[in-house]
Motif scaffolding. Structure first.
Motif, short mmCIF file in Angstrom:
data_model
loop_
_atom_site.label_atom_id
_atom_site.label_comp_id
_atom_site.label_asym_id
_atom_site.label_seq_id
_atom_site.Cartn_x
_atom_site.Cartn_y
_atom_site.Cartn_z
N VAL A 74 0.85 -1.20 0.00
CA VAL A 74 0.00 0.00 0.00
C VAL A 74 0.88 1.24 0.00
CG1 VAL A 74 -1.97 -1.08 1.15
CG2 VAL A 74 -0.14 -0.07 2.52
N ASP A 75 0.29 2.36 -0.43
CA ASP A 75 0.96 3.65 -0.40
C ASP A 75 0.20 4.59 0.52
OD1 ASP A 75 2.95 2.98 -2.32
OD2 ASP A 75 1.46 3.24 -3.93
N VAL A 76 0.85 5.67 0.89
CA VAL A 76 0.20 6.69 1.71
C VAL A 76 -0.97 7.28 0.93
CG1 VAL A 76 0.48 8.92 2.83
CG2 VAL A 76 2.31 7.23 2.98
N GLY A 77 -2.12 7.40 1.59
CA GLY A 77 -3.32 7.92 0.95
C GLY A 77 -4.25 6.86 0.44
N ALA A 78 -3.81 5.59 0.43
CA ALA A 78 -4.67 4.51 -0.06
C ALA A 78 -5.75 4.19 0.96
CB ALA A 78 -3.82 3.27 -0.34
N HIS A 79 -6.94 3.86 0.44
CA HIS A 79 -8.03 3.43 1.31
C HIS A 79 -8.01 1.91 1.39
CE1 HIS A 79 -12.14 2.61 2.73
NE2 HIS A 79 -12.05 3.79 3.29
N GLY A 83 -8.84 -6.54 6.92
CA GLY A 83 -8.30 -7.80 6.44
C GLY A 83 -7.43 -7.69 5.20
N GLN A 84 -7.32 -6.50 4.62
CA GLN A 84 -6.50 -6.32 3.42
C GLN A 84 -5.02 -6.36 3.77
OE1 GLN A 84 -7.55 -2.89 1.06
NE2 GLN A 84 -5.53 -2.78 0.09
N PRO A 85 -4.18 -7.14 3.00
CA PRO A 85 -2.74 -7.18 3.27
C PRO A 85 -2.09 -5.83 3.02
CG PRO A 85 -3.43 -9.05 1.91
CD PRO A 85 -4.58 -8.10 1.96
N LEU A 86 -1.20 -5.45 3.94
CA LEU A 86 -0.51 -4.17 3.83
C LEU A 86 0.99 -4.33 3.56
CD1 LEU A 86 -2.13 -2.43 6.95
CD2 LEU A 86 -2.94 -2.39 4.58
N MET A 87 1.61 -5.37 4.16
CA MET A 87 3.05 -5.56 4.05
C MET A 87 3.35 -7.02 4.38
SD MET A 87 5.92 -3.05 5.79
CE MET A 87 5.11 -1.59 5.12
N ARG A 88 4.45 -7.55 3.81
CA ARG A 88 4.83 -8.94 4.06
C ARG A 88 6.30 -9.03 4.44
NH1 ARG A 88 1.72 -10.18 -0.80
NH2 ARG A 88 -0.26 -11.13 -0.21
N LEU A 89 6.59 -10.01 5.32
CA LEU A 89 7.96 -10.34 5.69
C LEU A 89 8.39 -11.59 4.95
CD1 LEU A 89 7.93 -9.85 9.58
CD2 LEU A 89 8.71 -8.23 7.85
N ASP A 90 9.69 -11.82 4.88
CA ASP A 90 10.23 -13.04 4.29
C ASP A 90 9.81 -14.22 5.15
OD1 ASP A 90 11.63 -15.02 3.10
OD2 ASP A 90 13.62 -14.12 3.35
N GLU A 168 2.51 -11.66 7.48
CA GLU A 168 1.68 -10.81 6.62
C GLU A 168 0.90 -9.85 7.52
OE1 GLU A 168 -0.69 -11.74 2.71
OE2 GLU A 168 -1.97 -12.24 4.42
N LEU A 169 1.10 -8.56 7.30
CA LEU A 169 0.42 -7.53 8.09
C LEU A 169 -0.86 -7.14 7.36
CD1 LEU A 169 0.57 -5.58 10.53
CD2 LEU A 169 1.70 -3.94 9.01
N VAL A 170 -2.01 -7.20 8.08
CA VAL A 170 -3.30 -6.88 7.48
C VAL A 170 -3.95 -5.74 8.25
CG1 VAL A 170 -3.62 -9.22 6.61
CG2 VAL A 170 -4.51 -8.60 8.87
N ALA A 171 -4.86 -5.02 7.59
CA ALA A 171 -5.58 -3.92 8.22
C ALA A 171 -6.62 -4.47 9.19
CB ALA A 171 -6.25 -3.06 7.15
N ASP A 172 -6.68 -3.88 10.37
CA ASP A 172 -7.66 -4.33 11.35
C ASP A 172 -9.00 -3.65 11.20
OD1 ASP A 172 -6.73 -1.86 12.10
OD2 ASP A 172 -6.59 -2.31 14.24
#
Length: 367
Positions: A74-79, A83-90, A168-172
């Motif tokens: 995701v980028d700054v300003g995105a809606h 549950g939507q994924p935001l960032m992932r780790l190895d 996997e980081l998701v929006a709460d």
């Protein structure tokens, strides 16, 4: 000698004539002044505070495990949606931990199976008197220990599986991404905030309040909110939170004003103004600061007599002040004319001329 006597006689006659003439009256100057006809207003000069529109709730999200970021989604300003994924780790490291945990569970199961067989064999030998009761008790204790280790291995396996899911980081909640604190390739620790999401819904304005106006803000019956981009639109506000201590730098109190009827036009980060038009509702008179004449530490004003156009000093009681206005809570009545400029050039009983005296507003208006 005759000429001298005649001159003396003429001088005496002139002096006598001058003595008998009445002196001309001194001309009194009528000084032009600025004045206003005062009127009563609500007991507040009104106060406007500048602030910033913020979300009522803001989530600073971070991974529950450490690792290397492999994807920023995701980028700054995105809606984003819940549950939507935001960032992932190895996930490689966590996958190895899962393999280890599975192997530990299988080993624990094998040990339980072996100890169960040993107990059954010892029970058969005891029935034929080829084993003692102590040996059977020892085998049963070993079985209980292996069963407990199996439970611990299963729990550790579940923890490891959860850890792999934490890569996997998701929006709460639904909201807007307002900040991103990590990029692909960066190693982050557990709990480090990497994405900030402003939750949809309630909006509020963060303002700074000087200590002299804190009580007035608490007592305010009406709060109005406007934004610089939409000066024609007004929102109702309500004091939601007031800091118990001042900021160490500005020495002001932070206050959060909840916006009751927020809509899509009220965007995050907008410059907003909070106006308090009415504080305590008492009757008072608003005057410019230039109308106040301080004498021996006592505030007074010059009041113009409507019949004689003469000025007279009047002691007044002052209330709160803001910018170039001050409230007069006592000593004046509505409809009286007060000098607003040149108060230090007047004296009691002096006649003045006040062309086009203005009238003060009966109700405070938005600055």
């Amino acid at each position: 000698m005759k000429l001298t006597g005649v001159a003396a006689s003429l001088a005496v006659a002139a002096l006598c004539t001058a003595c008998g003439r009445e002196p001309e009256p001194a001309h009194e100057e009528i000084r032009p002044v600025r004045s206003i006809v005062v009127g009563e207003t609500s007991g507040s000069v009104g106060a406007t505070y500048s602030g910033e529109v913020q979300a009522r709730h803001e989530s600073k999200l971070g991974f529950q495990t450490s690792g290397k970021v492999v994807a920023r989604l995701v980028d700054v300003g995105a809606h984003v949606k819940r549950g939507q994924p935001l960032m992932r780790l190895d996930p490689a490291q966590e996958s190895l931990h899962v393999v280890t945990a599975v192997a530990d569970v299988e080993a624990a199961r094998s040990r339980v199976a072996q100890d169960r067989v040993d107990v059954q064999r010892t029970e058969q030998l005891l029935a034929r008197a080829f084993a003692s009761q102590a040996e059977l008790d020892q085998q049963r204790l070993a079985l209980a220990q292996s069963q407990a280790k199996l439970k611990a291995a299963l729990a550790q396996q579940q923890i490891t599986l959860n850890q792999r899911g934490y890569t996997e980081l998701v929006a709460d909640r639904d909201g807007l991404v307002t900040a991103v604190g990590a990029e692909a390739g960066q190693v982050v620790s557990a709990g480090q905030a990497v994405v900030t999401v402003a939750v949809d819904g309630d909006r509020e304005v963060l303002v700074s309040i000087p200590e002299s106006r804190v009580d007035e803000l608490r007592r305010a019956k009406v709060l109005q909110v406007s934004v610089w981009a939409r000066p024609d639109k007004r929102y109702d506000g309500e004091l939601r939170e007031l800091a118990p201590d001042t900021d160490s730098v500005t020495r002001t109190y932070s206050a959060r004003i909840a916006v009751k009827n927020a809509d899509s036009a009220l965007m995050l980060g907008m410059t907003a103004s909070v106006f308090t038009p009415d504080v305590d509702g008492r009757s008072a008179i608003r005057l410019p600061l230039g109308a106040i004449y301080n004498q021996d530490g006592r505030p007074q004003v010059w009041v113009i007599d409507a019949k004689t156009s003469q000025v007279a000093l009047r002691a007044v009681q002052l209330g709160s002040a803001q910018n170039d206005s001050v409230l007069v809570s006592g000593g004046l009545a509505g409809g009286e004319t007060v000098v607003t400029a040149g108060v230090h050039m007047l004296h009691a009983g002096q006649k003045v001329k006040a062309p086009g005296a203005s009238t003060t507003l009966a109700q405070g208006s938005h600055p």
